[in-house]
Design a protein around this motif. Structure first.
Motif, short mmCIF file in Angstrom:
data_model
loop_
_atom_site.label_atom_id
_atom_site.label_comp_id
_atom_site.label_asym_id
_atom_site.label_seq_id
_atom_site.Cartn_x
_atom_site.Cartn_y
_atom_site.Cartn_z
N LEU A 1 0.83 -1.20 0.00
CA LEU A 1 0.00 0.00 0.00
C LEU A 1 0.87 1.25 0.00
CD1 LEU A 1 -2.75 -1.04 2.57
CD2 LEU A 1 -2.69 -1.40 0.11
N ASP A 2 0.43 2.22 -0.75
CA ASP A 2 1.18 3.48 -0.84
C ASP A 2 0.81 4.36 0.35
OD1 ASP A 2 3.00 5.21 -1.87
OD2 ASP A 2 1.64 6.07 -3.37
N PHE A 3 1.03 3.82 1.56
CA PHE A 3 0.55 4.49 2.76
C PHE A 3 1.31 5.80 3.02
CE2 PHE A 3 -0.23 5.07 7.32
CZ PHE A 3 -1.59 4.80 7.38
N VAL B 1 10.30 9.76 -1.41
CA VAL B 1 10.56 8.33 -1.60
C VAL B 1 11.53 7.81 -0.55
CG1 VAL B 1 11.48 6.62 -3.20
CG2 VAL B 1 10.09 8.51 -4.08
N ALA B 2 12.58 8.60 -0.29
CA ALA B 2 13.58 8.17 0.71
C ALA B 2 12.98 8.18 2.12
CB ALA B 2 14.80 9.09 0.63
N LYS B 3 12.16 9.17 2.43
CA LYS B 3 11.57 9.25 3.78
C LYS B 3 10.60 8.10 4.05
CE LYS B 3 11.94 14.11 5.06
NZ LYS B 3 11.19 15.33 5.46
N ALA B 4 9.98 7.58 3.02
CA ALA B 4 9.03 6.49 3.20
C ALA B 4 9.70 5.26 3.80
CB ALA B 4 8.37 6.13 1.88
N PRO C 1 6.99 1.96 8.57
CA PRO C 1 6.65 0.59 8.18
C PRO C 1 5.89 0.55 6.86
CG PRO C 1 5.24 1.33 9.97
CD PRO C 1 6.30 2.37 9.81
N SER C 2 6.12 -0.50 6.11
CA SER C 2 5.38 -0.71 4.87
C SER C 2 4.36 -1.82 5.09
CB SER C 2 6.33 -1.09 3.74
OG SER C 2 6.98 -2.31 4.01
N PRO D 1 -2.52 -9.21 5.75
CA PRO D 1 -1.52 -8.14 5.69
C PRO D 1 -0.15 -8.61 6.14
CG PRO D 1 -2.80 -7.93 7.68
CD PRO D 1 -3.36 -9.12 6.95
N SER D 2 0.86 -7.88 5.67
CA SER D 2 2.24 -8.13 6.09
C SER D 2 2.87 -6.79 6.42
CB SER D 2 3.03 -8.84 4.99
OG SER D 2 4.40 -8.92 5.31
#
Length: 517
Positions: free
Chosen positions: A144-146, A314-317, A321-322, A349-350
């Motif tokens: 997910l692009d959370f 992108v780097a901060k993501a 957690p993903s 979910p993972s």
């Protein structure tokens, strides 16, 4: 435990709700240089005028030279730099497609297996058994692009794509300026060659006269040697000018995508040979301050800032957690009696979180931020350099025009001096030295006049280039022959058409701010 029948729909709903809940990193802000708001200079005001025609995108029409226009059209179609820049736009469009794929499940793996077991229980009874076992499955993973990782990546790729389009336009600006400059360098060299040959013919005649006078005892050897020195000196300049013409022709041939060879277009128009036009002002459709910010290289620099700004997100993501939705659908069957076939649906979910990264992620964020600041400084410097180029070209043009008037009068005076010196020598009121001096001065002034006129044309071209003129071309991004060659190797689908169909001047979706038109 039986899974709900509508579980896939629920998972999709959750993904849509959670995806894009937050977008880390800075939102791009259009770069503003306060001093550019009303920037101008006295030189620019004197060297430019606002008029509708000719269009700044095709400024070379101000010269009304069909040969130049034909060469530019051929260069647009065949120049290697322009073709490579067009292919890089297509490449950037494909990179944008890769980034856009992040919106969809990232892991899609299908598997199928067939297993055959053959066993023999004992040699005495010779009892054997054969069992077939089949299985097939599909695994899907959707991160997910959370935190906006994928949306920021798309944002960056989108800006990079439009930056590649701006770079393509900048290549056209540079090509058109270089081609026009080389073309008029050739014309100036032709004009200087014509003047050198005329003066050499005149000086040869003077040398022959002094030779006859010396042999007849009517003149001393000094006049003879001075006349010979002057004649040979002028004669020696001719091979150098011929070499300049040859080099300029070869340069033009390469710019228009041909091998070095005589150019028939130039040979077929002898009336243009040696003609160096004099244009006193650049024709613009907007004020210089606005044109500077619309220069393709300035727009490309700003878009590169936008692309790097998104990479910070992108780097901060990676600091957070993903969340990935995992799903697996499987089917298995066996030939073993009494064993049922099975259908399995697994989903859930993972959570993955790089907690112990020892500063790697944070330092990567800092790296991306430092790169962003570098590009911001580079953008600011690019705007200042553009302003300097425009002001230098405008002031250079004005000063060259001032010199043109002076040198024109000087050449006229030198021509009159030679006429008077010849008359006085024939009447016996003056020695031949004054004739030689007048010839030397005439050649020097005529040559200086042509060199200065060529310089003025060069400054005019530089002014158009500094203001970003000449970025339009009627040629496609990828020519038909190249496209056919590429499509024979790879299935390009409609991507080349998509890249080519974008309207020129359209901005990235993240950019906002000033319009391009």
């Amino acid at each position: 435990m039986a899974l709900p029948a509508n579980l896939p729909c629920r998972l999709l709903t959750v993904a849509l709700l959670l995806g894009g809940c937050a977008r880390l990193g800075p939102d791009f802000q259009a770069q503003q240089e306060p001093w550019t708001g009303q920037w101008s200079s006295p030189a620019l005001e004197q060297a430019t005028q606002l008029r509708r025609q000719p269009d700044l995108r095709q400024w070379w029409q101000v010269f009304s030279d069909p040969v130049l226009e034909k060469l530019i059209a051929e260069a647009d179609a065949n120049n290697a730099g322009v073709r490579i820049a067009g292919l890089r736009v297509v490449e950037a469009r494909a990179q944008l497609g890769i980034a856009q794929a992040g919106r969809y499940p990232q892991v899609q793996q299908a598997s199928a297996e067939a297993l055959y077991v053959h066993s023999r229980q004992s040699a005495a009874t010779v009892q054997t058994s054969r069992v077939w076992q089949y299985s097939a499955g599909l695994d899907v993973g959707w991160e997910l692009d959370f935190w906006g990782r994928f949306s920021r990546a798309i944002e960056s790729a989108d800006a990079a794509y439009f930056a590649s389009r701006a770079i393509h336009e900048d290549v056209l600006v540079l090509l058109h300026a270089q081609l026009a400059q080389t073309y008029f360098t050739l014309r100036a060299a032709q004009a200087r060659l014509r003047i050198a040959r005329e003066n050499a013919r005149l000086q040869k005649r003077s040398y022959e006269i002094t030779e006859r006078l010396f042999k007849g005892g009517e003149s001393d050897e000094l006049d003879l040697q001075q006349a010979k020195t002057q004649y040979l000196g002028t004669l020696s300049s001719i091979p150098e000018l011929e070499s300049q013409i040859l080099h300029a022709r070869n340069a033009l041939a390469i710019l228009i995508g041909r091998p070095p060879a005589p150019m028939q277009e130039i040979l077929d128009m002898p009336e243009k040979e040696g003609v160096v036009p004099l244009i006193d002002r650049a024709v613009l459709q907007d004020v210089p301050a606005s044109l500077l910010l619309r220069r393709p290289d300035i727009r490309a620099a700003e878009l590169q800032v936008a692309a790097q700004s998104a990479l910070i997100g992108v780097a901060k993501a990676d600091l957070y957690p993903s969340l990935t939705l995992l799903g697996s659908i499987g089917w298995s069957a066996t030939s073993l009696p009494g064993t049922p076939n099975g259908f399995v649906l697994i989903g859930g979910p993972s959570l993955r979180w790089n907690v112990f990264d020892y500063g790697r992620i944070r330092n990567n964020v800092r790296i991306q931020d430092a790169r962003l600041q570098q590009l911001i400084v580079a953008y600011q410097d690019s705007v200042r350099q553009a302003a300097r180029e425009a002001d230098d070209a405008a002031s250079g043009l004005l000063k060259a025009l001032e010199r043109e008037a002076i040198l024109g009068e000087a050449a006229t005076a030198a021509n009159r001096s030679l006429t008077l010196a010849n008359a006085l020598f024939r009447e016996g009121y003056s020695d031949f030295q004054r004739v030689l001096d007048a010839q030397r001065a005439l050649f020097a002034q005529q040559d200086a006049y042509l060199v200065n006129r060529s310089t003025a044309v060069g400054y005019l071209i530089a002014l158009y280039k500094a203001l970003g003129g000449g970025w339009q071309s009627e040629q496609p991004l990828v020519d038909a022959a190249t496209r056919q060659q590429m499509e024979q190797r790879t299935d390009w689908g409609g991507l080349i058409d998509e890249a080519a169909s974008e309207p020129t001047g359209k901005r990235s979706s993240i950019q906002g701010g000033r319009p391009d038109e």
